[in-house]
Design a protein around this motif. Structure first.
Motif, PDB file in Angstrom:
ATOM      1  N   VAL A  26      -9.779  29.765 -30.563  1.00 28.61           N
ATOM      2  CA  VAL A  26     -10.832  30.246 -31.454  1.00 28.61           C
ATOM      3  C   VAL A  26     -11.413  29.043 -32.186  1.00 28.61           C
ATOM      4  CG1 VAL A  26      -9.758  32.518 -31.739  1.00 28.61           C
ATOM      5  CG2 VAL A  26      -9.206  30.683 -33.352  1.00 28.61           C
ATOM      6  N   ALA A  27     -12.489  29.280 -32.923  1.00 28.36           N
ATOM      7  CA  ALA A  27     -13.139  28.191 -33.654  1.00 28.36           C
ATOM      8  C   ALA A  27     -12.289  27.754 -34.834  1.00 28.36           C
ATOM      9  CB  ALA A  27     -14.510  28.640 -34.130  1.00 28.36           C
ATOM     10  N   VAL A  28     -12.222  26.447 -35.058  1.00 32.49           N
ATOM     11  CA  VAL A  28     -11.547  25.923 -36.241  1.00 32.49           C
ATOM     12  C   VAL A  28     -12.269  26.395 -37.500  1.00 32.49           C
ATOM     13  CG1 VAL A  28     -10.962  23.810 -37.498  1.00 32.49           C
ATOM     14  CG2 VAL A  28     -10.651  23.908 -35.014  1.00 32.49           C
ATOM     15  N   GLY A 113      -0.042  12.021 -38.198  1.00 36.12           N
ATOM     16  CA  GLY A 113       1.222  12.673 -38.498  1.00 36.12           C
ATOM     17  C   GLY A 113       1.266  14.115 -38.028  1.00 36.12           C
ATOM     18  N   ALA A 114       2.331  14.798 -38.422  1.00 35.21           N
ATOM     19  CA  ALA A 114       2.543  16.181 -37.989  1.00 35.21           C
ATOM     20  C   ALA A 114       1.538  17.117 -38.656  1.00 35.21           C
ATOM     21  CB  ALA A 114       3.958  16.623 -38.319  1.00 35.21           C
ATOM     22  N   MET A 115       1.131  18.154 -37.896  1.00 39.37           N
ATOM     23  CA  MET A 115       0.203  19.161 -38.415  1.00 39.37           C
ATOM     24  C   MET A 115       0.541  20.498 -37.775  1.00 39.37           C
ATOM     25  SD  MET A 115      -3.968  19.048 -38.410  1.00 39.37           S
ATOM     26  CE  MET A 115      -4.932  20.289 -39.267  1.00 39.37           C
ATOM     27  N   THR A 116       0.464  21.553 -38.551  1.00 38.58           N
ATOM     28  CA  THR A 116       0.751  22.898 -38.049  1.00 38.58           C
ATOM     29  C   THR A 116      -0.558  23.638 -37.792  1.00 38.58           C
ATOM     30  OG1 THR A 116       2.849  23.002 -39.244  1.00 38.58           O
ATOM     31  CG2 THR A 116       1.901  25.094 -38.534  1.00 38.58           C
ATOM     32  N   VAL A 117      -0.666  24.204 -36.595  1.00 37.89           N
ATOM     33  CA  VAL A 117      -1.852  24.962 -36.187  1.00 37.89           C
ATOM     34  C   VAL A 117      -1.382  26.325 -35.688  1.00 37.89           C
ATOM     35  CG1 VAL A 117      -3.846  25.063 -34.650  1.00 37.89           C
ATOM     36  CG2 VAL A 117      -3.061  22.852 -35.538  1.00 37.89           C
ATOM     37  N   SER A 118      -1.779  27.379 -36.382  1.00 41.97           N
ATOM     38  CA  SER A 118      -1.406  28.748 -35.989  1.00 41.97           C
ATOM     39  C   SER A 118       0.107  28.885 -35.799  1.00 41.97           C
ATOM     40  CB  SER A 118      -2.136  29.159 -34.708  1.00 41.97           C
ATOM     41  OG  SER A 118      -3.529  29.099 -34.869  1.00 41.97           O
ATOM     42  N   GLY A 119       0.877  28.260 -36.674  1.00 42.56           N
ATOM     43  CA  GLY A 119       2.331  28.386 -36.630  1.00 42.56           C
ATOM     44  C   GLY A 119       3.019  27.451 -35.668  1.00 42.56           C
ATOM     45  N   ALA A 184       0.305  19.621 -24.835  1.00 46.69           N
ATOM     46  CA  ALA A 184      -0.698  20.686 -24.889  1.00 46.69           C
ATOM     47  C   ALA A 184      -1.495  20.602 -26.188  1.00 46.69           C
ATOM     48  CB  ALA A 184      -0.027  22.057 -24.788  1.00 46.69           C
ATOM     49  N   PRO A 185      -2.824  20.757 -26.131  1.00 48.53           N
ATOM     50  CA  PRO A 185      -3.629  20.672 -27.348  1.00 48.53           C
ATOM     51  C   PRO A 185      -3.565  21.963 -28.179  1.00 48.53           C
ATOM     52  CG  PRO A 185      -5.055  21.069 -25.472  1.00 48.53           C
ATOM     53  CD  PRO A 185      -3.662  20.894 -24.923  1.00 48.53           C
ATOM     54  N   LEU A 186      -3.060  21.838 -29.397  1.00 46.80           N
ATOM     55  CA  LEU A 186      -3.102  22.960 -30.337  1.00 46.80           C
ATOM     56  C   LEU A 186      -4.483  23.038 -30.970  1.00 46.80           C
ATOM     57  CD1 LEU A 186       0.324  22.482 -32.175  1.00 46.80           C
ATOM     58  CD2 LEU A 186      -0.181  23.872 -30.150  1.00 46.80           C
ATOM     59  N   GLN A 187      -5.117  21.892 -31.072  1.00 51.59           N
ATOM     60  CA  GLN A 187      -6.497  21.829 -31.533  1.00 51.59           C
ATOM     61  C   GLN A 187      -7.200  20.797 -30.688  1.00 51.59           C
ATOM     62  OE1 GLN A 187      -7.223  21.834 -35.808  1.00 51.59           O
ATOM     63  NE2 GLN A 187      -8.954  20.457 -35.562  1.00 51.59           N
ATOM     64  N   PHE A 188      -8.448  21.112 -30.306  1.00 49.08           N
ATOM     65  CA  PHE A 188      -9.202  20.220 -29.435  1.00 49.08           C
ATOM     66  C   PHE A 188     -10.662  20.318 -29.847  1.00 49.08           C
ATOM     67  CE2 PHE A 188     -11.320  19.376 -25.257  1.00 49.08           C
ATOM     68  CZ  PHE A 188     -10.924  18.059 -25.132  1.00 49.08           C
ATOM     69  N   ARG A 192      -9.175  25.743 -31.796  1.00 50.96           N
ATOM     70  CA  ARG A 192      -7.740  25.708 -32.091  1.00 50.96           C
ATOM     71  C   ARG A 192      -7.051  26.817 -31.304  1.00 50.96           C
ATOM     72  NH1 ARG A 192      -6.068  29.862 -35.312  1.00 50.96           N
ATOM     73  NH2 ARG A 192      -7.644  30.887 -36.624  1.00 50.96           N
ATOM     74  N   LEU A 193      -5.826  26.549 -30.870  1.00 49.93           N
ATOM     75  CA  LEU A 193      -5.051  27.534 -30.137  1.00 49.93           C
ATOM     76  C   LEU A 193      -4.630  28.649 -31.087  1.00 49.93           C
ATOM     77  CD1 LEU A 193      -3.699  28.291 -27.453  1.00 49.93           C
ATOM     78  CD2 LEU A 193      -1.710  26.960 -28.182  1.00 49.93           C
TER      79      LEU A 193
END
Length: 237
Positions: A26-28, A113-119, A184-188, A192-193
């Protein structure tokens, strides 16, 4: 707009898969109305549907096709033909396109660094000039997402090829390819996934709705109104 959509779909094509998997991006930006559904079969076949109705990508037996809506019905365009026609048009619009690409400042993606995207957690990367809160890509190394990672990496390579060899040689494009090859891209970019599901996918989802158009027909479709082009199957189909 069509070119951007082609590139987005191409970046979702298939590599080796381990089990049927369905992912939704979906869209960021929540203000944007955008979704992309990626279905990956265990044999590597793939279908990617945009929220833009009437446009999707099929990859089967290692080859990719765009399927677009036309007044005459569904039209199937081989991505190799789309790329060749796009490069023809770029050469006509700007014969020095590659020279200008070579003069572009050499951008670089750096780890934020680390980032959380949709859990899900991954490593964020952004251009040196971009704030950490706006990454260009977030990569996960979760083995469960390996089929999706292989798909995105394989077709980012193909999407870069659509723009020709000079674009594929841009350092940041090569760096992005290396990152996608690693996970795998969580955000691209703007996507975002959102969800990932496993379970059988109907093989009919990966069938082509018509025989591929010829390159000449693809050229006509990309340069003239669609209602002026009549699609006939390739010889032998």
């Amino acid at each position: 707009m069509k070119v951007w959509a082609f590139l987005a779909l191409a970046a979702a094509g298939a590599g080796p898969a381990q089990a049927d998997l369905t992912a939704t991006y979906v869209a960021v930006n929540p203000a944007m109305s955008f979704t992309m559904k990626v279905e990956i079969a265990a044999n590597g076949d793939l279908r990617a549907d945009m929220s833009n109705p009437g446009l999707y990508l099929i990859r089967r037996q290692g080859h990719s096709y765009f399927v677009v809506a036309d007044p005459t019905g569904r039209v199937v365009e081989d991505t190799a033909d789309v790329g060749a026609v796009m490069q023809e048009q770029l050469a006509k619009l700007d014969p020095h396109f590659c020279d200008e690409i070579e003069k572009m400042p050499a951008g670089k993606l750096v780890s934020r660094g680390a980032m959380t995207v949709s859990g899900r957690t991954g490593e964020a990367y952004a251009m040196e000039s971009r704030p950490a809160s706006r990454p260009d890509v977030v990569i996960s190394h979760d083995p469960a997402l390996a089929p999706l990672g292989a798909a995105m990496a394989a077709q980012f390579r193909e999407s870069a090829a659509l723009m020709g060899p000079c674009w594929a040689s841009v350092p940041m494009v090569a760096q992005m390819q290396a990152l996608l090859d690693s996970g795998a891209p969580l955000q691209f970019g703007p996507m975002r996934l959102d969800t990932v599901e496993t379970g059988p996918i109907d093989p009919a989802r990966f069938a082509l709705p018509a025989a591929p158009a010829t390159r000449e027909q693809v050229r006509g479709l990309m340069t003239r109104p669609r209602n002026t082009v009549t699609i006939q199957p390739r010889p032998g189909n």
